[in-house]
Design a protein around this motif. Structure first.
Motif, PDB file in Angstrom:
ATOM      1  N   HIS A  10       0.811  -1.214   0.000  1.00 41.94           N
ATOM      2  CA  HIS A  10       0.000   0.000   0.000  1.00 41.94           C
ATOM      3  C   HIS A  10       0.846   1.267   0.000  1.00 41.94           C
ATOM      4  O   HIS A  10       0.312   2.356  -0.213  1.00 41.94           O
ATOM      5  N   GLU A  11       2.144   1.120   0.227  1.00 40.19           N
ATOM      6  CA  GLU A  11       3.035   2.275   0.248  1.00 40.19           C
ATOM      7  C   GLU A  11       3.763   2.483  -1.078  1.00 40.19           C
ATOM      8  O   GLU A  11       4.593   3.388  -1.204  1.00 40.19           O
ATOM      9  N   VAL A  12       3.455   1.677  -2.071  1.00 35.68           N
ATOM     10  CA  VAL A  12       4.153   1.788  -3.356  1.00 35.68           C
ATOM     11  C   VAL A  12       3.875   3.168  -3.960  1.00 35.68           C
ATOM     12  O   VAL A  12       2.715   3.563  -4.102  1.00 35.68           O
ATOM     13  N   VAL A  21      12.475  -1.689  -9.755  1.00 33.42           N
ATOM     14  CA  VAL A  21      11.750  -2.260  -8.617  1.00 33.42           C
ATOM     15  C   VAL A  21      12.057  -3.748  -8.486  1.00 33.42           C
ATOM     16  O   VAL A  21      12.137  -4.460  -9.490  1.00 33.42           O
ATOM     17  N   VAL A  22      12.233  -4.195  -7.250  1.00 38.12           N
ATOM     18  CA  VAL A  22      12.257  -5.628  -6.942  1.00 38.12           C
ATOM     19  C   VAL A  22      11.145  -5.878  -5.934  1.00 38.12           C
ATOM     20  O   VAL A  22      11.075  -5.194  -4.908  1.00 38.12           O
ATOM     21  N   VAL A  23      10.270  -6.827  -6.225  1.00 35.22           N
ATOM     22  CA  VAL A  23       9.139  -7.142  -5.354  1.00 35.22           C
ATOM     23  C   VAL A  23       9.459  -8.388  -4.541  1.00 35.22           C
ATOM     24  O   VAL A  23       9.940  -9.393  -5.085  1.00 35.22           O
ATOM     25  N   PHE A  24       9.163  -8.322  -3.226  1.00 31.93           N
ATOM     26  CA  PHE A  24       9.415  -9.437  -2.325  1.00 31.93           C
ATOM     27  C   PHE A  24       8.137  -9.853  -1.602  1.00 31.93           C
ATOM     28  O   PHE A  24       7.494  -9.045  -0.925  1.00 31.93           O
ATOM     29  N   LEU A 138      12.760  -1.216  -3.436  1.00 35.68           N
ATOM     30  CA  LEU A 138      12.466  -2.602  -3.076  1.00 35.68           C
ATOM     31  C   LEU A 138      11.092  -2.628  -2.423  1.00 35.68           C
ATOM     32  O   LEU A 138      10.878  -1.989  -1.391  1.00 35.68           O
ATOM     33  N   VAL A 139      10.171  -3.358  -3.019  1.00 30.81           N
ATOM     34  CA  VAL A 139       8.779  -3.383  -2.574  1.00 30.81           C
ATOM     35  C   VAL A 139       8.522  -4.640  -1.760  1.00 30.81           C
ATOM     36  O   VAL A 139       8.581  -5.755  -2.290  1.00 30.81           O
ATOM     37  N   ILE A 149       7.897  -9.238   8.378  1.00 30.79           N
ATOM     38  CA  ILE A 149       9.325  -9.173   8.662  1.00 30.79           C
ATOM     39  C   ILE A 149      10.142  -9.987   7.670  1.00 30.79           C
ATOM     40  O   ILE A 149      11.283  -9.631   7.336  1.00 30.79           O
ATOM     41  N   GLU A 150       9.578 -11.074   7.137  1.00 29.87           N
ATOM     42  CA  GLU A 150      10.340 -11.893   6.195  1.00 29.87           C
ATOM     43  C   GLU A 150      10.592 -11.150   4.889  1.00 29.87           C
ATOM     44  O   GLU A 150      11.634 -11.341   4.238  1.00 29.87           O
ATOM     45  N   ASP A 151       9.665 -10.262   4.496  1.00 32.92           N
ATOM     46  CA  ASP A 151       9.884  -9.479   3.280  1.00 32.92           C
ATOM     47  C   ASP A 151      10.959  -8.414   3.506  1.00 32.92           C
ATOM     48  O   ASP A 151      11.798  -8.164   2.626  1.00 32.92           O
TER      49      ASP A 151
END
Length: 240
Positions: A10-12, A21-24, A138-139, A149-151
């Motif tokens: 939601h902060e993108v 961008v890298v999405v996690f 980094l998203v 936390i894992e992201d």
């Protein structure tokens, strides 16, 4: 040269035109995408609703539906997005995927200069191929509207790999937080994932093997990229 991190989908930022961008979504969407493409899947269509996923699947008769909602399987048509199960099956060339957080984070990143799919499995490969690129966001998909936390840990690992090669890179304060999160547990990847809220949920559901699987640091070289509604493999092979 700057690296920034956003902690939830939601902060993108609305304007990502100058950003790589890298999405996690470490547990499990982006880890599953990387695995599927390492094993030969050619294209993945990330959906944001059951209706959209079903319509896309109907338009692609030979595709496979993969998905979950709030961490639970979607019955009866969707296979669960569990890498240890999926790799045991014959994988089609095309997949339609729906997840609570990861596929939405990918779609929200549309419009960036480049959208890559990251995980502990392939972070090093991304850094090595795109080391000369500047302006990274980094998203982290997060969990609904909360930080996962894992992201953040996965983003921190990516930053650590980048800083090994370009140590003078500027980090925003959010990127500093991600980097510190990784450094605190850099030698305890699986334990860090197990202790997360999502990790505990997966263990409770009997999916502990998937946590161990996605904790295999730098095990894969595929670099999935998202463009115009499709995730493809591999960006450097496509000449982009």
């Amino acid at each position: 040269m700057t690296i920034d991190v956003v902690f939830t989908k939601h902060e993108v930022p609305l304007d990502l035109r100058e950003q790589n961008v890298v999405v996690f979504d470490i547990l499990l969407a982006t880890s599953t995408i990387v695995t599927l493409m390492e094993k030969g899947v050619q294209s993945i269509y990330p959906a944001v609703s059951e209706q959209e996923a079903l319509e896309k699947h109907q338009a692609l008769p030979k595709s496979q539906l993969i998905g979950e909602k709030d961490g639970r399987p979607i019955e009866p048509y969707f296979a669960p997005p569990l890498p240890t199960i999926l790799i045991q099956d014959h994988l089609p060339a095309q997949v339609v995927m729906l997840t609570t957080n990861g596929t939405l984070a990918i779609r929200k990143s549309e419009g960036a200069k480049r959208v890559l799919i990251g995980s502990l499995l392939n972070n090093r490969a991304i850094v090595e191929v795109f080391l000369q690129e500047e302006n990274w966001t980094l998203v982290c998909a997060g969990s609904h509207d909360q930080l996962a936390i894992e992201d953040v840990y996965g983003a921190g690992q990516w930053i650590a790999e980048y800083l090994k090669r370009r140590p003078t890179t500027r980090l925003t304060e959010r990127a500093e937080v991600a980097f510190a999160t990784y450094n605190q547990k850099s030698a305890q990847r699986e334990e860090r994932l197990r202790q997360s809220m999502t990790g505990r949920m997966l263990i409770k559901q009997g999916y502990e093997d998937d946590i161990a699987y996605v904790a295999k640091q730098h095990a894969m070289h595929v670099i999935p990229y998202y463009e115009r509604g499709i995730i493809r493999r591999t960006i450097d092979e496509e000449g982009i």
